[in-house]
Design an enzyme around this catalytic site. Structure first.
Site, mmCIF file in Angstrom:
data_model
loop_
_atom_site.group_PDB
_atom_site.id
_atom_site.type_symbol
_atom_site.label_atom_id
_atom_site.label_comp_id
_atom_site.label_asym_id
_atom_site.label_seq_id
_atom_site.Cartn_x
_atom_site.Cartn_y
_atom_site.Cartn_z
ATOM 1 N N LYS A 1 0.828 -1.208 0.000
ATOM 2 C CA LYS A 1 0.000 0.000 0.000
ATOM 3 C C LYS A 1 0.871 1.271 0.000
ATOM 4 O O LYS A 1 0.616 2.196 -0.773
ATOM 5 C CB LYS A 1 -0.924 -0.026 1.235
ATOM 6 C CG LYS A 1 -1.898 1.121 1.323
ATOM 7 C CD LYS A 1 -3.083 0.754 2.184
ATOM 8 C CE LYS A 1 -2.864 0.991 3.661
ATOM 9 N NZ LYS A 1 -2.816 2.416 4.031
ATOM 10 N N SER A 2 1.878 1.311 0.842
ATOM 11 C CA SER A 2 2.732 2.515 0.916
ATOM 12 C C SER A 2 3.404 2.791 -0.425
ATOM 13 O O SER A 2 3.489 3.941 -0.871
ATOM 14 C CB SER A 2 3.820 2.332 1.980
ATOM 15 O OG SER A 2 3.257 2.354 3.256
ATOM 16 N N ARG B 1 2.736 5.926 -3.346
ATOM 17 C CA ARG B 1 3.860 6.755 -3.807
ATOM 18 C C ARG B 1 4.093 6.598 -5.296
ATOM 19 O O ARG B 1 4.559 7.533 -5.954
ATOM 20 C CB ARG B 1 5.118 6.398 -3.008
ATOM 21 C CG ARG B 1 5.056 6.919 -1.548
ATOM 22 C CD ARG B 1 6.074 6.183 -0.686
ATOM 23 N NE ARG B 1 6.223 6.725 0.655
ATOM 24 C CZ ARG B 1 5.394 6.479 1.683
ATOM 25 N NH1 ARG B 1 4.315 5.736 1.504
ATOM 26 N NH2 ARG B 1 5.640 6.991 2.886
ATOM 27 N N ARG C 1 -8.054 12.941 12.581
ATOM 28 C CA ARG C 1 -6.633 12.598 12.781
ATOM 29 C C ARG C 1 -5.763 13.869 12.711
ATOM 30 O O ARG C 1 -6.050 14.783 11.955
ATOM 31 C CB ARG C 1 -6.198 11.545 11.756
ATOM 32 C CG ARG C 1 -6.911 10.225 12.023
ATOM 33 C CD ARG C 1 -6.512 9.154 11.039
ATOM 34 N NE ARG C 1 -5.122 8.743 11.202
ATOM 35 C CZ ARG C 1 -4.508 7.909 10.376
ATOM 36 N NH1 ARG C 1 -5.154 7.407 9.332
ATOM 37 N NH2 ARG C 1 -3.263 7.556 10.576
ATOM 38 N N ASP D 1 2.335 -0.834 11.920
ATOM 39 C CA ASP D 1 1.026 -1.287 11.443
ATOM 40 C C ASP D 1 0.730 -2.736 11.845
ATOM 41 O O ASP D 1 -0.404 -3.207 11.690
ATOM 42 C CB ASP D 1 0.935 -1.147 9.922
ATOM 43 C CG ASP D 1 0.907 0.320 9.503
ATOM 44 O OD1 ASP D 1 0.569 1.177 10.342
ATOM 45 O OD2 ASP D 1 1.235 0.603 8.335
ATOM 46 N N ARG E 1 -5.614 2.406 18.178
ATOM 47 C CA ARG E 1 -5.400 0.951 18.104
ATOM 48 C C ARG E 1 -4.944 0.341 19.436
ATOM 49 O O ARG E 1 -4.985 -0.872 19.582
ATOM 50 C CB ARG E 1 -4.418 0.607 16.980
ATOM 51 C CG ARG E 1 -5.063 0.754 15.609
ATOM 52 C CD ARG E 1 -4.139 0.343 14.484
ATOM 53 N NE ARG E 1 -4.830 0.443 13.207
ATOM 54 C CZ ARG E 1 -4.223 0.530 12.031
ATOM 55 N NH1 ARG E 1 -2.905 0.518 11.967
ATOM 56 N NH2 ARG E 1 -4.926 0.618 10.913
#
Ligand code: S3P
Length: 427
Positions: free
Chosen positions: A19-20, A24, A119, A311, A342
């Site tokens: 995902k990261s 990008r 956030r 994560d 979390r």
């Protein structure tokens, strides 16, 4: 939704794209000049939000259903969007995009879903303001919707990061690429380095020495052809599942092994998990991993290890419920400002299933080994909490009911199908 349980797990899973890196790859493709082709793009909600955001900013992006093709416009070619850009649940999209848009003279407003709009954004707004950008949150708060633009060319800064965060570092780097002068960033702890690596990959100049990054401004990048490796953060669910469900053996293909992301493997090996590496693909930094169930012992996770597992901490908490002894997770305050808090959601939901787990101010304390049982649990609309609870449910003899299972689509839309395929019953 009724979750799946299993007597054992067996089979081979192709790990979905990182995902990261997928986020990008769209961003670099857009701000570079010329053609970029992305192979193995992640078509999950978060990354599709990044793709659509750049389309809204006038970047031609075409999905031919196999690859993503971008005609890069350079920083100077971005155009004002027709309306507010909504980036859904994606913190990475919002924070990195603020860094990119900090250098534009037109105004853009970025908004998100109920979770993202709560956030914190001061962490990126502060350094971007120091560089000369005008960034304001909702009603002058730090919370989205956030509006961004600049009236003059951005200026390089020296910035000592107050928190370990790849999102903050990357926002500054994207702004610094457009600034006058050399920006210096000193990290608190080393965090994931995909942005730095991709600056080099797209033909830019950057110097990294341990925690210090030097980036010259006014750079122009060139479009590239790239392949996104599998996401170790998605693989983590199967690594833990294979280790804790008795008599299991799972093969995970195409797991990205960037050293700033592999803390989960270090933690699991320290706890006694059986993980083997086969077929290493040096060029793409990926490997096939085989995980088998094993006897586990408790550990302590703290300090510089935290950004390398940030994560994965909810799924590590589940792992710790199946390990002998007391596992302590500390220095992980950042967990409080993820898609959910979390620390709280992990403790609250695992407790419902019988885990001996306590939330602390900066982490979790888990006593193992416990038998997990039936319960009605909730993802709290957090993809990683939902997936962690599905792995926990594999161990329950009786049904576990999950509220808001659809949250998993943020990073791994076919997660439940992959679990169903792996879950086996004794005849
Ligand atoms: C990410 C960085 C991490 C991580 C997030 C993705 C990124 O956030 O939790 O899921 O792609 O840069 P922080 O940098 O805020 O810790």
């Amino acid at each position: 939704m009724k979750l799946i349980n299993a007597d054992y797990l067996q089979g081979t899973v192709e790990i979905p794209p990182d995902k990261s890196i997928a986020h990008r790859s769209i961003m670099f493709g857009a701000i570079a000049e010329g053609q970029t082709t992305i192979h193995n793009f992640l078509r999950a909600e978060d990354c599709l939000n990044t793709l659509q955001a750049f389309q809204a900013l006038g970047v031609p992006i075409y999905d031919d259903k196999k690859n993503i093709r971008i005609t890069g416009v350079g920083f100077a070619g971005l155009k004002p969007a027709n309306s507010i850009i909504n980036v859904g649940n994606s913190g990475t999209t919002m924070r990195l995009l603020l860094g990119i848009l900090a250098g534009t003279t037109f105004e853009t407003t970025l908004s998100g879903d109920a979770s993202l709009n709560q956030r914190p954004m001061a962490r990126v707004m502060d350094p971007l303001k120091q560089m000369g950008a005008e960034v304001t949150g909702n009603n002058h708060s730090e919370f989205p919707p956030v509006t961004v633009k600049t009236n003059a060319k951005l200026q390089a800064i020296e910035y000592h990061m107050p928190i370990a965060s790849a999102q903050v570092k990357s926002a500054i780097l994207f702004a610094a690429l457009q600034a006058e002068g050399v920006t210096k960033i000193i990290e608190k702890e080393v965090s994931r380095n995909h942005t730095e690596e991709m600056i080099t990959q797209f033909g830019g100049k950057i110097q990294v020495k341990q925690k210090t990054i030097m980036l010259p401004g006014s750079q122009r990048l060139k479009g590239q052809e790239l392949r996104v490796p599998g996401d170790i953060s998605s693989a983590a669910f199967f690594l833990v599942a294979g280790a804790i469900v008795p008599n299991s053996k799972i093969t995970l293909k195409n797991v990205g092994l960037n050293p700033t992301r592999t803390g989960i493997i270090d933690v699991m090996q320290e706890m006694g998990a059986d993980i083997q590496f086969t077929q290493t693909d040096q060029k793409n930094g990926a490997a096939t991993l085989i995980v088998k169930s094993s006897e586990l012992k408790a550990t302590t996770i703290e300090g510089s290890l935290i950004p390398r597992v940030i994560d994965e901490l909810p799924i590590i908490a589940l792992l710790a419920t199946q390990a002998e002894g007391t596992t302590v997770i500390k220095d992980a305050q950042e967990l409080k400002v993820k898609e959910t808090n979390r620390i709280d959601t992990t403790a609250q939901e695992l407790k419902k299933m019988g885990a001996n787990i306590a939330a602390t101010d900066d982490g979790l304390v888990i006593k193992g080994k416990t038998t997990l049982h039936t319960a009605k649990v909730s993802s709290h609309n957090d993809h990683r909490i939902g997936m962690m609870l599905q792995i926990a449910a594999l161990l329950s003899r009786r049904d576990v009911e999950l509220e808001n299972p659809e949250a998993i689509a943020v990073s791994y839309p076919h997660f439940f199908q992959d679990i169903k395929y792996l879950a086996k019953r004794k005849c």
